[in-house]
Design a protein around this motif. Structure first.
Motif, short mmCIF file in Angstrom:
data_model
loop_
_atom_site.label_atom_id
_atom_site.label_comp_id
_atom_site.label_asym_id
_atom_site.label_seq_id
_atom_site.Cartn_x
_atom_site.Cartn_y
_atom_site.Cartn_z
N ASP A 23 0.92 -0.93 -0.02
CA ASP A 23 -0.06 0.15 0.05
C ASP A 23 0.73 1.02 0.27
O ASP A 23 0.35 2.44 0.28
N ILE A 26 -0.93 3.73 -2.61
CA ILE A 26 -1.40 4.28 -2.05
C ILE A 26 -2.01 5.41 -0.88
O ILE A 26 -2.11 5.68 -0.33
N ALA A 35 -7.67 -1.30 -3.26
CA ALA A 35 -6.56 -1.44 -3.45
C ALA A 35 -6.72 -2.51 -2.77
O ALA A 35 -5.93 -4.03 -2.38
#
Length: 67
Positions: A23, A26, A35
């Motif tokens: 992640d 993100i 995600a």
């Protein structure tokens, strides 16, 4: 494999291949929701195991280079 990786899948695999978390690329709450679907798809394709990239994931990522 005949699955064409999406931009989100490529970004996630690239983060993992670079030694970052899945992640790390993100930002924003809604992006995390999307995600999770990407993680599940990559796992079902065998490109991720847990939160790590697999050898198949590295091959798939390398096959997208330059495209």
């Amino acid at each position: 494999m005949k699955h064409k990786l999406t931009p989100a899948q490529i970004s996630m695999l690239a983060s993992l291949a670079a030694g970052r978390s899945w992640d790390s690329h993100i930002s924003g709450r809604s992006a995390y929701g999307a995600a999770n679907a990407t993680v599940h798809k990559l796992q079902s394709l065998g490109l991720m195991a847990g939160h790590s990239i697999t050898d198949a994931g590295r091959v798939a990522l390398n096959n997208t280079a330059g495209k």
